[in-house]
Structure formats: C-alpha cells, structure tokens
Design a protein around this motif. Structure first.
Motif, PDB file in Angstrom:
ATOM      1  N   VAL A  57       0.832  -1.202   0.000  1.00 28.82           N
ATOM      2  CA  VAL A  57       0.000   0.000   0.000  1.00 28.82           C
ATOM      3  C   VAL A  57       0.866   1.252   0.000  1.00 28.82           C
ATOM      4  O   VAL A  57       0.629   2.199  -0.765  1.00 28.82           O
ATOM      5  N   VAL A  58       1.892   1.279   0.852  1.00 26.49           N
ATOM      6  CA  VAL A  58       2.778   2.444   0.943  1.00 26.49           C
ATOM      7  C   VAL A  58       3.446   2.708  -0.400  1.00 26.49           C
ATOM      8  O   VAL A  58       3.461   3.844  -0.899  1.00 26.49           O
ATOM      9  N   LYS A  98       4.529  -6.847  -7.410  1.00 21.88           N
ATOM     10  CA  LYS A  98       4.887  -8.024  -6.631  1.00 21.88           C
ATOM     11  C   LYS A  98       4.074  -8.103  -5.345  1.00 21.88           C
ATOM     12  O   LYS A  98       3.532  -9.167  -5.002  1.00 21.88           O
ATOM     13  N   HIS A  99       3.965  -6.986  -4.637  1.00 17.98           N
ATOM     14  CA  HIS A  99       3.235  -6.989  -3.377  1.00 17.98           C
ATOM     15  C   HIS A  99       1.739  -7.194  -3.567  1.00 17.98           C
ATOM     16  O   HIS A  99       1.065  -7.733  -2.691  1.00 17.98           O
ATOM     17  N   ARG A 100       1.216  -6.752  -4.711  1.00 19.43           N
ATOM     18  CA  ARG A 100      -0.206  -6.952  -4.996  1.00 19.43           C
ATOM     19  C   ARG A 100      -0.487  -8.323  -5.589  1.00 19.43           C
ATOM     20  O   ARG A 100      -1.631  -8.673  -5.835  1.00 19.43           O
ATOM     21  N   ASP A 101       0.585  -9.106  -5.802  1.00 18.15           N
ATOM     22  CA  ASP A 101       0.461 -10.448  -6.370  1.00 18.15           C
ATOM     23  C   ASP A 101      -0.278 -10.414  -7.710  1.00 18.15           C
ATOM     24  O   ASP A 101      -1.209 -11.186  -7.962  1.00 18.15           O
ATOM     25  N   ILE A 102       0.163  -9.483  -8.581  1.00 18.31           N
ATOM     26  CA  ILE A 102      -0.453  -9.313  -9.893  1.00 18.31           C
ATOM     27  C   ILE A 102       0.468  -9.890 -10.968  1.00 18.31           C
ATOM     28  O   ILE A 102       1.671  -9.657 -10.950  1.00 18.31           O
ATOM     29  N   LEU A 103      -0.114 -10.634 -11.870  1.00 19.27           N
ATOM     30  CA  LEU A 103       0.621 -11.158 -13.019  1.00 19.27           C
ATOM     31  C   LEU A 103       0.588 -10.109 -14.121  1.00 19.27           C
ATOM     32  O   LEU A 103      -0.463  -9.843 -14.710  1.00 19.27           O
ATOM     33  N   SER A 112       5.030   9.031 -19.050  1.00 24.21           N
ATOM     34  CA  SER A 112       4.275   9.610 -17.943  1.00 24.21           C
ATOM     35  C   SER A 112       2.806   9.212 -18.009  1.00 24.21           C
ATOM     36  O   SER A 112       2.168   8.983 -16.973  1.00 24.21           O
ATOM     37  N   VAL A 113       2.266   9.103 -19.226  1.00 27.61           N
ATOM     38  CA  VAL A 113       0.881   8.664 -19.390  1.00 27.61           C
ATOM     39  C   VAL A 113       0.734   7.193 -19.008  1.00 27.61           C
ATOM     40  O   VAL A 113      -0.153   6.811 -18.243  1.00 27.61           O
ATOM     41  N   VAL A 114       1.618   6.354 -19.552  1.00 26.05           N
ATOM     42  CA  VAL A 114       1.527   4.912 -19.295  1.00 26.05           C
ATOM     43  C   VAL A 114       1.731   4.609 -17.807  1.00 26.05           C
ATOM     44  O   VAL A 114       1.045   3.759 -17.240  1.00 26.05           O
ATOM     45  N   THR A 115       2.662   5.319 -17.171  1.00 29.17           N
ATOM     46  CA  THR A 115       2.902   5.102 -15.742  1.00 29.17           C
ATOM     47  C   THR A 115       1.646   5.395 -14.931  1.00 29.17           C
ATOM     48  O   THR A 115       1.283   4.635 -14.022  1.00 29.17           O
ATOM     49  N   ASN A 116       0.968   6.495 -15.260  1.00 26.32           N
ATOM     50  CA  ASN A 116      -0.256   6.836 -14.545  1.00 26.32           C
ATOM     51  C   ASN A 116      -1.349   5.798 -14.767  1.00 26.32           C
ATOM     52  O   ASN A 116      -2.051   5.398 -13.825  1.00 26.32           O
ATOM     53  N   VAL A 117      -1.483   5.351 -16.011  1.00 27.08           N
ATOM     54  CA  VAL A 117      -2.505   4.347 -16.322  1.00 27.08           C
ATOM     55  C   VAL A 117      -2.198   3.028 -15.618  1.00 27.08           C
ATOM     56  O   VAL A 117      -3.094   2.365 -15.082  1.00 27.08           O
ATOM     57  N   ARG A 153      -4.248  -0.538  -9.107  1.00 32.31           N
ATOM     58  CA  ARG A 153      -5.179  -0.245  -8.007  1.00 32.31           C
ATOM     59  C   ARG A 153      -6.471  -1.053  -8.142  1.00 32.31           C
ATOM     60  O   ARG A 153      -7.018  -1.538  -7.147  1.00 32.31           O
ATOM     61  N   TYR A 154      -6.967  -1.176  -9.375  1.00 31.72           N
ATOM     62  CA  TYR A 154      -8.279  -1.793  -9.571  1.00 31.72           C
ATOM     63  C   TYR A 154      -8.223  -3.226 -10.103  1.00 31.72           C
ATOM     64  O   TYR A 154      -9.260  -3.882 -10.208  1.00 31.72           O
ATOM     65  N   ALA A 155      -7.034  -3.698 -10.442  1.00 35.22           N
ATOM     66  CA  ALA A 155      -6.921  -5.056 -10.991  1.00 35.22           C
ATOM     67  C   ALA A 155      -7.229  -6.103  -9.929  1.00 35.22           C
ATOM     68  O   ALA A 155      -7.075  -5.866  -8.722  1.00 35.22           O
ATOM     69  N   GLY A 156      -7.648  -7.270 -10.398  1.00 30.85           N
ATOM     70  CA  GLY A 156      -7.812  -8.402  -9.499  1.00 30.85           C
ATOM     71  C   GLY A 156      -6.461  -9.076  -9.317  1.00 30.85           C
ATOM     72  O   GLY A 156      -5.808  -8.933  -8.285  1.00 30.85           O
ATOM     73  N   HIS A 157      -6.019  -9.776 -10.359  1.00 31.12           N
ATOM     74  CA  HIS A 157      -4.735 -10.469 -10.276  1.00 31.12           C
ATOM     75  C   HIS A 157      -3.919 -10.374 -11.557  1.00 31.12           C
ATOM     76  O   HIS A 157      -2.871 -11.010 -11.648  1.00 31.12           O
ATOM     77  N   ALA A 158      -4.377  -9.617 -12.555  1.00 29.61           N
ATOM     78  CA  ALA A 158      -3.641  -9.609 -13.824  1.00 29.61           C
ATOM     79  C   ALA A 158      -3.779  -8.276 -14.546  1.00 29.61           C
ATOM     80  O   ALA A 158      -4.800  -7.587 -14.428  1.00 29.61           O
ATOM     81  N   LEU A 159      -2.735  -7.929 -15.287  1.00 26.95           N
ATOM     82  CA  LEU A 159      -2.806  -6.795 -16.201  1.00 26.95           C
ATOM     83  C   LEU A 159      -1.939  -7.100 -17.416  1.00 26.95           C
ATOM     84  O   LEU A 159      -0.998  -7.885 -17.352  1.00 26.95           O
TER      85      LEU A 159
END
Length: 230
Positions: A51-52, A102-107, A128-133, A139-145
C-alpha cells in the motif's frame, strides 16, 4: 492593496508548490527505501508495504501530471519525438511498478503485435501517461494486467488492460469530457484522462492527432485504456 501588486500568477505559485511537494516526496521515498533495506527480509513484505509503495507512486504520478498541465498551459512542454524500441519501452514502464506489482500479487504480461520493433513518439511524455494508467490499473486489478502494442491503420496503439471491474459507465459515457468533476464515490477528478488526452494530442502527423480511448473488455475483461499515436 494596490491592484498592481496583485499580479502574482496563482498558477505559477501552485506549480512552484507542486514542484516542492515532488522534491519532498522524492526525499520521503528515498528515506523509506533506505529504512526498508535495513529491515530483516521477513519484515519487508506484507500488504501494508504494498500500500505504501503504491500510494507513493500514485502521489508522484499526480504531481507529474499537475506540473505537466501547468507547462502545457504556458506552452513550456516541448515534444521531442524519436524512435524507441517498443519492448525496451514496455519493460521500463513495468520496472517502475515492479515492487508494487509483486506486493499486490499481480501477473503483469506484455506483448507486441507490430511489424516494426520501433515506435516514433516522445518517450518521456508517453511514459508519464503509461505510468499513470498502470498505477490505476494496479489499483483496480484483481490479479492480472496486460500491456500490448499494436498497429491500427497507420497509428501505434498502446493498450493497458486489467481484470478488475472496469471503468464506471459514467466515465465511459463522458470519456470525451475528460475533466468530469470529482466523483463522490471514487474521488476521481478526471485529470488523469485529461492529461493523457493532451499528451496524445501533442503527437501529430499529416494532420492526424493522437487520442485516447477507454472501454471495458479486452483480453482480461476489465478496464481497457488505449493510447493512439499517429
């Protein structure tokens, strides 16, 4: 008070304040990383740490946007397009979010579906655009992006797709009115999309300007952001 003494440009004051905030945030992030490095390995993970790191990244992204919008407003945001290796570009953007992912356990995966390994755009502005997206997708993903780059007509399309609940219907219906006001439920101001649209529009070729598009669906079924670059 003399009217002539009131000529202080409020937007300049805000921009200066944002710049100071960004420096303070950078110092805070550096101190946090140093503190983290001194912790035993077993204490470095956990939900709180994720979270931090995510919120630090989110705050930095918002400050970058605000400074960028100010520079756009005073015509001090030059565009410097060049040819860039697409795989290197994607890997660099994911690397900035590596710890949070890694901490969000997202693939997090990526793919390139173009004939040319190179893209022509302003690397810093598009990053800068891609980083924000990416920050929002995480933030809103379940486990994958998924980040993908493809060609559509004569345009390069950079997409970010997640497996979350997707964009609210209100945002989809008003996606061309990017400054939508504060959403009472999500707290969203729409400035992120406005910033992305302005950066996209700086890219122009043969009278065609870049643009953005949001939808729900895609390979992962959640929110789908597309950046079109001519």
């Amino acid at each position: 008070m003399n009217q002539d003494n009131q000529g202080l440009d409020f937007s300049t004051v805000i921009a200066s304040t944002v710049h100071d905030l960004k420096n303070s945030l950078s110092a805070l992030t550096h101190a946090h990383n140093q503190w983290l490095a001194r912790l035993p390995e077993e204490l470095r993970g956990g939900t709180e740490q994720g979270v931090v790191e995510h919120e630090l990244s989110h705050l930095n992204g918002m400050l970058v946007q605000l400074l960028g919008l100010y520079k756009l407003g005073v015509n001090q945001l030059p565009i410097c397009p060049g040819y860039h290796e697409l795989d290197d570009f994607i890997e660099a953007q994911l690397a900035t979010q590596e710890d949070v992912i890694k901490h969000r356990d997202i693939l997090a995966t990526w793919r390139i579906e173009t004939e040319s390994p190179l893209g022509f755009f302003d690397r810093e502005l598009v990053a800068s655009v891609v980083t924000n997206v990416l920050t929002n997708a995480i933030r809103y993903a379940g486990h994958a992006l998924l980040i993908s780059i493809e060609e559509e007509g004569e345009q390069l399309v950079i997409s970010v797709n997640d497996d979350g609940a997707g964009y609210p219907q209100r945002m989809l219906e008003r996606q061309h009115d990017y400054v939508q006001g504060i959403d009472s439920q999500s707290g969203s101001t729409g400035l992120g999309l406005y910033f992305a649209a302005r950066i996209a529009a700086l890219h122009e070729r043969n009278g065609v300007r870049g643009r953005i598009e949001i939808a729900n669906g895609g390979t992962l079924g959640g929110g789908l952001f597309r950046l079109y670059l001519p």
